[in-house]
Each structure stands twice: as structure tokens, then as C-alpha cells.
Design a protein around this motif. Sequence first.
Motif, PDB file in Angstrom:
ATOM      1  N   ILE A 144       5.659  15.389   4.460  1.00 17.73           N
ATOM      2  CA  ILE A 144       4.734  16.273   3.742  1.00 17.73           C
ATOM      3  C   ILE A 144       5.471  17.178   2.756  1.00 17.73           C
ATOM      4  CG2 ILE A 144       3.081  16.300   5.672  1.00 17.73           C
ATOM      5  CD1 ILE A 144       3.999  19.250   6.200  1.00 17.73           C
ATOM      6  N   ALA A 145       4.708  17.705   1.805  1.00 16.25           N
ATOM      7  CA  ALA A 145       5.205  18.747   0.900  1.00 16.25           C
ATOM      8  C   ALA A 145       4.181  19.879   0.886  1.00 16.25           C
ATOM      9  CB  ALA A 145       5.383  18.184  -0.511  1.00 16.25           C
ATOM     10  N   VAL A 146       4.687  21.100   0.772  1.00 12.65           N
ATOM     11  CA  VAL A 146       3.827  22.285   0.746  1.00 12.65           C
ATOM     12  C   VAL A 146       4.248  23.139  -0.452  1.00 12.65           C
ATOM     13  CG1 VAL A 146       2.985  24.288   2.025  1.00 12.65           C
ATOM     14  CG2 VAL A 146       3.750  22.244   3.282  1.00 12.65           C
ATOM     15  N   PHE A 147       3.299  23.428  -1.327  1.00 12.19           N
ATOM     16  CA  PHE A 147       3.639  24.188  -2.542  1.00 12.19           C
ATOM     17  C   PHE A 147       2.496  25.134  -2.903  1.00 12.19           C
ATOM     18  CE2 PHE A 147       2.020  19.944  -3.435  1.00 12.19           C
ATOM     19  CZ  PHE A 147       0.953  20.173  -4.282  1.00 12.19           C
ATOM     20  N   HIS A 148       2.830  26.161  -3.678  1.00 11.56           N
ATOM     21  CA  HIS A 148       1.822  27.148  -4.066  1.00 11.56           C
ATOM     22  C   HIS A 148       0.809  26.549  -5.037  1.00 11.56           C
ATOM     23  CE1 HIS A 148       3.346  30.819  -2.159  1.00 11.56           C
ATOM     24  NE2 HIS A 148       4.548  30.287  -2.319  1.00 11.56           N
ATOM     25  N   ASP A 149      -0.456  26.912  -4.829  1.00  7.91           N
ATOM     26  CA  ASP A 149      -1.521  26.474  -5.730  1.00  7.91           C
ATOM     27  C   ASP A 149      -1.349  27.153  -7.091  1.00  7.91           C
ATOM     28  OD1 ASP A 149      -4.633  25.211  -5.167  1.00  7.91           O
ATOM     29  OD2 ASP A 149      -4.318  26.384  -6.988  1.00  7.91           O
ATOM     30  N   LEU A 150      -1.638  26.395  -8.143  1.00  5.66           N
ATOM     31  CA  LEU A 150      -1.520  26.890  -9.519  1.00  5.66           C
ATOM     32  C   LEU A 150      -2.489  28.041  -9.788  1.00  5.66           C
ATOM     33  CD1 LEU A 150       0.206  25.885 -11.925  1.00  5.66           C
ATOM     34  CD2 LEU A 150      -1.747  24.496 -12.637  1.00  5.66           C
ATOM     35  N   GLU A 151      -3.660  27.992  -9.164  1.00  7.92           N
ATOM     36  CA  GLU A 151      -4.686  29.028  -9.363  1.00  7.92           C
ATOM     37  C   GLU A 151      -5.084  29.601  -8.013  1.00  7.92           C
ATOM     38  OE1 GLU A 151      -8.005  28.010 -11.988  1.00  7.92           O
ATOM     39  OE2 GLU A 151      -6.789  26.357 -12.738  1.00  7.92           O
ATOM     40  N   PRO A 152      -4.248  30.489  -7.468  1.00  6.65           N
ATOM     41  CA  PRO A 152      -4.476  30.967  -6.098  1.00  6.65           C
ATOM     42  C   PRO A 152      -5.803  31.702  -5.927  1.00  6.65           C
ATOM     43  CG  PRO A 152      -2.706  32.195  -7.196  1.00  6.65           C
ATOM     44  CD  PRO A 152      -3.056  31.056  -8.090  1.00  6.65           C
ATOM     45  N   GLN A 153      -6.477  31.380  -4.851  1.00  8.30           N
ATOM     46  CA  GLN A 153      -7.770  32.004  -4.526  1.00  8.30           C
ATOM     47  C   GLN A 153      -7.626  33.058  -3.428  1.00  8.30           C
ATOM     48  OE1 GLN A 153     -10.425  31.227  -6.449  1.00  8.30           O
ATOM     49  NE2 GLN A 153      -8.943  29.963  -7.555  1.00  8.30           N
ATOM     50  N   ALA A 154      -6.430  33.364  -3.082  1.00  8.96           N
ATOM     51  CA  ALA A 154      -6.123  34.386  -2.068  1.00  8.96           C
ATOM     52  C   ALA A 154      -4.677  34.807  -2.313  1.00  8.96           C
ATOM     53  CB  ALA A 154      -6.288  33.796  -0.670  1.00  8.96           C
ATOM     54  N   PRO A 155      -4.269  35.949  -1.772  1.00 13.46           N
ATOM     55  CA  PRO A 155      -2.874  36.383  -1.981  1.00 13.46           C
ATOM     56  C   PRO A 155      -1.855  35.319  -1.561  1.00 13.46           C
ATOM     57  CG  PRO A 155      -4.167  38.184  -1.118  1.00 13.46           C
ATOM     58  CD  PRO A 155      -5.080  36.982  -1.106  1.00 13.46           C
ATOM     59  N   VAL A 156      -2.161  34.573  -0.532  1.00 15.73           N
ATOM     60  CA  VAL A 156      -1.363  33.387  -0.192  1.00 15.73           C
ATOM     61  C   VAL A 156      -2.278  32.169  -0.277  1.00 15.73           C
ATOM     62  CG1 VAL A 156      -0.142  32.144   1.633  1.00 15.73           C
ATOM     63  CG2 VAL A 156       0.291  34.582   1.296  1.00 15.73           C
ATOM     64  N   HIS A 157      -1.895  31.197  -1.088  1.00 14.62           N
ATOM     65  CA  HIS A 157      -2.691  29.970  -1.241  1.00 14.62           C
ATOM     66  C   HIS A 157      -1.721  28.823  -1.516  1.00 14.62           C
ATOM     67  CE1 HIS A 157      -6.260  27.782  -3.458  1.00 14.62           C
ATOM     68  NE2 HIS A 157      -5.694  27.023  -2.528  1.00 14.62           N
TER      69      HIS A 157
END
Length: 113
Positions: A25-38
Motif C-alpha cells: 500500500i501507499a498512503v499520501f496526503h490528499d491534494l484538496e484536504p477536507q479536514a486538518p488531516v486527510h
Amino acid sequence: MSDCIFCKIANKEIPSNMVYEDDVIAVFHDLEPQAPVHVLLVPKKHIASLDAAEFEDMEAMGWLLHKVKDVAKLLNLENGYRLVCNCGEDGLQTVPHLHFHLLGKRKMTWPPG
Ligand code: 5GP
Ligand code: ZN
């Protein structure tokens, strides 16, 4: 899959703000965060959606779900979080590579829109 944006991110062909990865798996930050952590959790194998997952994908999907709590801990989501998987047109899936949104650091609302 060659023209899939999340395959390219998982393969590091295009940059992302990666927070965790392993063979599966890979986990990365969303380009358009909908919460302080997304962040987005994706299998490295191209699977188009939850609907498209096959029996042979069960181990990778189980591993992904098992790692959610580790990623949550890494991101200090000690107060809880929400895991979302949008599937298909009615689910408002916009990127056709299976992904789970992990959102945190704010109080969520219910029902979702
Ligand atoms: P969906 O609507 O398919 O459930 O979610 C797709 C998510 O991918 C959206 O939250 C969107 O902001 C994010 N996204 C789309 N393109 C990119 C990209 O190139 N990089 C990153 N990091 N996120 C992306
Ligand atoms: Zn893909």
C-alpha cells in the motif's frame, strides 16, 4: 495501469506527500484536504474500485485496513477519525483507483452529504 494518477503516485512517477508505504500500500496526503488531516490509502496494485476488487485482492485489502490504525497513530489521530470509500457514480468516486480517505483532527458530521 499507465494512465492512472494513483498508480503513478504509488510508483513515484509523480510527486506526492507520502506518509507511509510498504510493498502493498501507499498512503499520501490528499491534494484538496477536507479536514486538518486527510490522507488517502491505496493498494499499489491497480484496482478500479471497491466494486472491482477480486477474491485474490482480499489479502491486500485486509492489509490496508489493518494498517489504518498504524497510520492514524502516525498522524496523531488519538481522538478518532473517519474512513471513507467512495464507490462509483452515486458514491462520487472521482479517481478510478481504489482508495480510502482517512480524515481526522476535526469533529465529523453525520449523515454525510
Ligand atoms: P474520490 O472522490 O474519488 O473518493 O477521491 C479522490 C480524491 O483524490 C479527492 O479527495 C482528490 O482531492 C484527490 N486527488 C485527486 N487528484 C490527486 C492528486 O493528483 N494527488 C493527490 N494527492 N490527491 C488527488
Ligand atoms: Zn491505478
